[in-house]
Scaffold this motif. Structure first.
Motif, PDB file in Angstrom:
ATOM      1  N   LEU A 100      27.806  67.600  43.101  1.00 27.71           N
ATOM      2  CA  LEU A 100      28.278  66.294  43.528  1.00 27.71           C
ATOM      3  C   LEU A 100      29.575  66.419  44.320  1.00 27.71           C
ATOM      4  O   LEU A 100      29.751  65.799  45.353  1.00 27.71           O
ATOM      5  CB  LEU A 100      28.478  65.393  42.311  1.00 27.71           C
ATOM      6  N   PHE A 101      30.485  67.234  43.834  1.00 29.96           N
ATOM      7  CA  PHE A 101      31.730  67.488  44.551  1.00 29.96           C
ATOM      8  C   PHE A 101      31.647  68.876  45.152  1.00 29.96           C
ATOM      9  O   PHE A 101      31.238  69.827  44.497  1.00 29.96           O
ATOM     10  CB  PHE A 101      32.924  67.422  43.597  1.00 29.96           C
ATOM     11  N   ASN A 102      32.035  68.992  46.396  1.00 22.71           N
ATOM     12  CA  ASN A 102      32.026  70.314  47.012  1.00 22.71           C
ATOM     13  C   ASN A 102      33.098  71.174  46.377  1.00 22.71           C
ATOM     14  O   ASN A 102      34.145  70.704  45.989  1.00 22.71           O
ATOM     15  CB  ASN A 102      32.279  70.191  48.511  1.00 22.71           C
ATOM     16  N   ASN A 103      32.819  72.454  46.267  1.00 24.99           N
ATOM     17  CA  ASN A 103      33.754  73.367  45.642  1.00 24.99           C
ATOM     18  C   ASN A 103      34.521  74.168  46.683  1.00 24.99           C
ATOM     19  O   ASN A 103      34.913  75.291  46.434  1.00 24.99           O
ATOM     20  CB  ASN A 103      33.013  74.327  44.701  1.00 24.99           C
ATOM     21  N   CYS A 104      34.745  73.604  47.845  1.00 19.87           N
ATOM     22  CA  CYS A 104      35.524  74.330  48.843  1.00 19.87           C
ATOM     23  C   CYS A 104      36.990  74.358  48.409  1.00 19.87           C
ATOM     24  O   CYS A 104      37.463  73.469  47.699  1.00 19.87           O
ATOM     25  CB  CYS A 104      35.365  73.694  50.222  1.00 19.87           C
ATOM     26  N   TRP A 105      37.686  75.389  48.812  1.00 21.43           N
ATOM     27  CA  TRP A 105      39.054  75.599  48.354  1.00 21.43           C
ATOM     28  C   TRP A 105      39.967  74.469  48.818  1.00 21.43           C
ATOM     29  O   TRP A 105      40.791  73.972  48.060  1.00 21.43           O
ATOM     30  CB  TRP A 105      39.543  76.952  48.843  1.00 21.43           C
ATOM     31  N   SER A 106      39.822  74.037  50.060  1.00 15.45           N
ATOM     32  CA  SER A 106      40.713  72.988  50.557  1.00 15.45           C
ATOM     33  C   SER A 106      40.481  71.669  49.834  1.00 15.45           C
ATOM     34  O   SER A 106      41.435  70.926  49.577  1.00 15.45           O
ATOM     35  CB  SER A 106      40.531  72.811  52.066  1.00 15.45           C
ATOM     36  N   CYS A 107      39.235  71.381  49.478  1.00 11.88           N
ATOM     37  CA  CYS A 107      38.947  70.148  48.721  1.00 11.88           C
ATOM     38  C   CYS A 107      39.592  70.209  47.342  1.00 11.88           C
ATOM     39  O   CYS A 107      40.155  69.217  46.866  1.00 11.88           O
ATOM     40  CB  CYS A 107      37.440  69.957  48.558  1.00 11.88           C
ATOM     41  N   ARG A 108      39.509  71.366  46.709  1.00 11.26           N
ATOM     42  CA  ARG A 108      40.085  71.498  45.369  1.00 11.26           C
ATOM     43  C   ARG A 108      41.595  71.484  45.401  1.00 11.26           C
ATOM     44  O   ARG A 108      42.238  70.918  44.512  1.00 11.26           O
ATOM     45  CB  ARG A 108      39.572  72.773  44.719  1.00 11.26           C
ATOM     46  N   VAL A 109      42.217  72.078  46.424  1.00 12.57           N
ATOM     47  CA  VAL A 109      43.677  72.044  46.529  1.00 12.57           C
ATOM     48  C   VAL A 109      44.147  70.614  46.747  1.00 12.57           C
ATOM     49  O   VAL A 109      45.102  70.153  46.108  1.00 12.57           O
ATOM     50  CB  VAL A 109      44.167  72.978  47.667  1.00 12.57           C
ATOM     51  N   SER A 137      42.554  67.683  46.055  1.00 16.27           N
ATOM     52  CA  SER A 137      42.333  66.797  44.910  1.00 16.27           C
ATOM     53  C   SER A 137      43.150  67.236  43.699  1.00 16.27           C
ATOM     54  O   SER A 137      43.694  66.391  42.974  1.00 16.27           O
ATOM     55  CB  SER A 137      40.852  66.740  44.560  1.00 16.27           C
ATOM     56  N   GLY A 138      43.268  68.530  43.460  1.00 20.77           N
ATOM     57  CA  GLY A 138      44.043  69.007  42.322  1.00 20.77           C
ATOM     58  C   GLY A 138      45.515  68.682  42.453  1.00 20.77           C
ATOM     59  O   GLY A 138      46.148  68.198  41.511  1.00 20.77           O
ATOM     60  N   SER A 139      46.080  68.925  43.643  1.00 21.22           N
ATOM     61  CA  SER A 139      47.500  68.617  43.820  1.00 21.22           C
ATOM     62  C   SER A 139      47.744  67.116  43.824  1.00 21.22           C
ATOM     63  O   SER A 139      48.786  66.643  43.352  1.00 21.22           O
ATOM     64  CB  SER A 139      48.032  69.255  45.096  1.00 21.22           C
ATOM     65  N   GLY A 140      46.781  66.342  44.305  1.00 18.64           N
ATOM     66  CA  GLY A 140      46.909  64.886  44.244  1.00 18.64           C
ATOM     67  C   GLY A 140      46.914  64.375  42.817  1.00 18.64           C
ATOM     68  O   GLY A 140      47.693  63.481  42.465  1.00 18.64           O
ATOM     69  N   LEU A 141      46.053  64.948  41.981  1.00 15.01           N
ATOM     70  CA  LEU A 141      46.026  64.538  40.576  1.00 15.01           C
ATOM     71  C   LEU A 141      47.293  64.973  39.842  1.00 15.01           C
ATOM     72  O   LEU A 141      47.803  64.238  38.989  1.00 15.01           O
ATOM     73  CB  LEU A 141      44.788  65.103  39.881  1.00 15.01           C
ATOM     74  N   ILE A 142      47.794  66.147  40.156  1.00 15.16           N
ATOM     75  CA  ILE A 142      49.046  66.590  39.531  1.00 15.16           C
ATOM     76  C   ILE A 142      50.185  65.657  39.936  1.00 15.16           C
ATOM     77  O   ILE A 142      51.002  65.249  39.105  1.00 15.16           O
ATOM     78  CB  ILE A 142      49.354  68.055  39.906  1.00 15.16           C
ATOM     79  N   GLY A 143      50.225  65.292  41.211  1.00 11.77           N
ATOM     80  CA  GLY A 143      51.253  64.372  41.674  1.00 11.77           C
ATOM     81  C   GLY A 143      51.135  62.989  41.040  1.00 11.77           C
ATOM     82  O   GLY A 143      52.141  62.381  40.652  1.00 11.77           O
ATOM     83  N   ALA A 144      49.909  62.488  40.922  1.00  8.84           N
ATOM     84  CA  ALA A 144      49.705  61.178  40.299  1.00  8.84           C
ATOM     85  C   ALA A 144      50.079  61.212  38.825  1.00  8.84           C
ATOM     86  O   ALA A 144      50.709  60.276  38.307  1.00  8.84           O
ATOM     87  CB  ALA A 144      48.254  60.737  40.471  1.00  8.84           C
ATOM     88  N   GLY A 145      49.719  62.288  38.140  1.00  8.55           N
ATOM     89  CA  GLY A 145      50.076  62.414  36.728  1.00  8.55           C
ATOM     90  C   GLY A 145      51.577  62.519  36.535  1.00  8.55           C
ATOM     91  O   GLY A 145      52.138  61.927  35.604  1.00  8.55           O
ATOM     92  N   GLY A 146      52.234  63.266  37.425  1.00  8.29           N
ATOM     93  CA  GLY A 146      53.690  63.355  37.348  1.00  8.29           C
ATOM     94  C   GLY A 146      54.360  62.015  37.590  1.00  8.29           C
ATOM     95  O   GLY A 146      55.327  61.649  36.913  1.00  8.29           O
ATOM     96  N   TYR A 147      53.824  61.250  38.522  1.00 11.53           N
ATOM     97  CA  TYR A 147      54.386  59.925  38.803  1.00 11.53           C
ATOM     98  C   TYR A 147      54.235  58.998  37.600  1.00 11.53           C
ATOM     99  O   TYR A 147      55.186  58.314  37.211  1.00 11.53           O
ATOM    100  CB  TYR A 147      53.692  59.324  40.029  1.00 11.53           C
ATOM    101  N   VAL A 148      53.047  58.993  37.006  1.00 14.72           N
ATOM    102  CA  VAL A 148      52.818  58.134  35.830  1.00 14.72           C
ATOM    103  C   VAL A 148      53.744  58.549  34.691  1.00 14.72           C
ATOM    104  O   VAL A 148      54.344  57.713  34.006  1.00 14.72           O
ATOM    105  CB  VAL A 148      51.333  58.186  35.399  1.00 14.72           C
ATOM    106  N   TYR A 149      53.896  59.852  34.485  1.00 11.29           N
ATOM    107  CA  TYR A 149      54.745  60.344  33.409  1.00 11.29           C
ATOM    108  C   TYR A 149      56.212  59.975  33.651  1.00 11.29           C
ATOM    109  O   TYR A 149      56.896  59.490  32.747  1.00 11.29           O
ATOM    110  CB  TYR A 149      54.600  61.869  33.286  1.00 11.29           C
ATOM    111  N   TRP A 150      56.701  60.196  34.860  1.00  8.61           N
ATOM    112  CA  TRP A 150      58.114  59.924  35.131  1.00  8.61           C
ATOM    113  C   TRP A 150      58.426  58.434  35.120  1.00  8.61           C
ATOM    114  O   TRP A 150      59.524  58.033  34.749  1.00  8.61           O
ATOM    115  CB  TRP A 150      58.562  60.557  36.439  1.00  8.61           C
ATOM    116  N   MET A 151      57.466  57.609  35.509  1.00 10.79           N
ATOM    117  CA  MET A 151      57.690  56.161  35.435  1.00 10.79           C
ATOM    118  C   MET A 151      57.746  55.695  33.978  1.00 10.79           C
ATOM    119  O   MET A 151      58.423  54.719  33.658  1.00 10.79           O
ATOM    120  CB  MET A 151      56.609  55.395  36.188  1.00 10.79           C
ATOM    121  N   ALA A 152      57.046  56.389  33.096  1.00  8.59           N
ATOM    122  CA  ALA A 152      57.121  56.046  31.673  1.00  8.59           C
ATOM    123  C   ALA A 152      58.448  56.512  31.075  1.00  8.59           C
ATOM    124  O   ALA A 152      58.959  55.897  30.145  1.00  8.59           O
ATOM    125  CB  ALA A 152      55.953  56.673  30.912  1.00  8.59           C
ATOM    126  N   ARG A 153      59.004  57.584  31.608  1.00 10.98           N
ATOM    127  CA  ARG A 153      60.269  58.106  31.071  1.00 10.98           C
ATOM    128  C   ARG A 153      61.497  57.362  31.579  1.00 10.98           C
ATOM    129  O   ARG A 153      62.567  57.463  30.980  1.00 10.98           O
ATOM    130  CB  ARG A 153      60.408  59.586  31.428  1.00 10.98           C
TER     131      ARG A 153
END
Length: 112
Positions: free
Chosen positions: A43-52, A54-70
């Motif tokens: 369903l999701f392509n496993n190309c390296w650029s797609c994973r970089v 989406s993965g870095s976007g999720l890390i950034g979104a998670g960091g934003y949610v965490y820091w806004m809670a702190r």
């Protein structure tokens, strides 16, 4: 006047293709020893650029949610259950991004 709402709804009419006789042999498209249908792409392509991306976007979104809670905690407000839940949610989003980045291509699912 030109609005779709004012026009009556008519169902689309589809014509079914004629059925082939069941005794007919389908035309062989692939080589004799090859499988008849190729494996479906994931369903999701496993190309390296797609994973970089989406993965870095999720890390950034998670960091934003965490820091806004702190942020209220840094101002001296005691954390409530909602703040703790928001921090846990942010950490879990960031962990999901790490999993997407670290999962090697083709190893996402066990095959045995």
């Amino acid at each position: 006047m030109g609005s779709f709402v004012s026009q009556p709804l008519e169902p689309d009419k589809f014509v079914a293709p004629p059925e082939a006789p069941s005794t007919a042999k389908p035309a062989q498209v692939t080589a004799p020893g090859a499988p008849a249908s190729p494996a479906q792409a994931p369903l999701f392509n496993n190309c390296w650029s797609c994973r970089v991306l989406s993965g870095s976007g999720l890390i950034g979104a998670g960091g934003y949610v965490y820091w806004m809670a702190r942020k209220p905690m840094k101002l001296g407000y005691p954390p409530g259950p909602g703040t703790i839940a928001q921090m846990i949610f942010g950490i879990s989003i960031a962990c999901w991004g790490v999993v997407i980045l670290s999962d090697p291509k083709g190893k996402a699912f066990r095959t045995g």
